[in-house]
Design a protein around this motif. Sequence first.
Motif, PDB file in Angstrom:
ATOM      1  N   VAL A 155       0.839  -1.205   0.000  1.00  0.00           N
ATOM      2  CA  VAL A 155       0.000   0.000   0.000  1.00  0.00           C
ATOM      3  C   VAL A 155       0.870   1.250   0.000  1.00  0.00           C
ATOM      4  O   VAL A 155       0.658   2.161  -0.803  1.00  0.00           O
ATOM      5  CB  VAL A 155      -0.959  -0.007   1.216  1.00  0.00           C
ATOM      6  N   SER A 156       1.858   1.304   0.869  1.00  0.00           N
ATOM      7  CA  SER A 156       2.689   2.508   0.932  1.00  0.00           C
ATOM      8  C   SER A 156       3.639   2.608  -0.257  1.00  0.00           C
ATOM      9  O   SER A 156       3.996   3.706  -0.669  1.00  0.00           O
ATOM     10  CB  SER A 156       3.475   2.553   2.242  1.00  0.00           C
ATOM     11  N   GLY A 157       4.041   1.486  -0.815  1.00  0.00           N
ATOM     12  CA  GLY A 157       4.946   1.526  -1.962  1.00  0.00           C
ATOM     13  C   GLY A 157       4.258   1.916  -3.250  1.00  0.00           C
ATOM     14  O   GLY A 157       4.765   2.714  -4.017  1.00  0.00           O
ATOM     15  N   PHE A 158       3.087   1.348  -3.506  1.00  0.00           N
ATOM     16  CA  PHE A 158       2.392   1.632  -4.756  1.00  0.00           C
ATOM     17  C   PHE A 158       1.613   2.945  -4.700  1.00  0.00           C
ATOM     18  O   PHE A 158       1.465   3.620  -5.708  1.00  0.00           O
ATOM     19  CB  PHE A 158       1.462   0.480  -5.135  1.00  0.00           C
ATOM     20  N   LEU A 159       1.118   3.327  -3.527  1.00  0.00           N
ATOM     21  CA  LEU A 159       0.349   4.571  -3.420  1.00  0.00           C
ATOM     22  C   LEU A 159       1.182   5.751  -2.945  1.00  0.00           C
ATOM     23  O   LEU A 159       0.740   6.893  -3.050  1.00  0.00           O
ATOM     24  CB  LEU A 159      -0.842   4.375  -2.484  1.00  0.00           C
TER      25      LEU A 159
END
Length: 87
Positions: free
Chosen positions: A67-71
């Motif tokens: 979640v934090s990497g892609f968003l």
Amino acid sequence: MEPTIVISVLAGLIVIFLLVGAPLKPLRFIGQGVVKLLIGALLLFFLNVIGNQFGIHIPINFVTSAVSGFLGIPGLFALVAIDSWII
């Protein structure tokens, strides 16, 4: 050289380039995904280090890293909001 030989050589080169280039594209996407997961884990690590003073702790696992990497930063804020208000 005869035109049939030239056309045959060009067709052979095109087939070779297609066969060699085809497997590289999925590997590129997998590599980009792994890099984003690592960046997400790094963002979560720094959030946990800095957020420790404010009582913020987000566990570092596959889902939160994704979640934090892609968003990016909005995904990081969403994880903090979910942790603060929902959980």
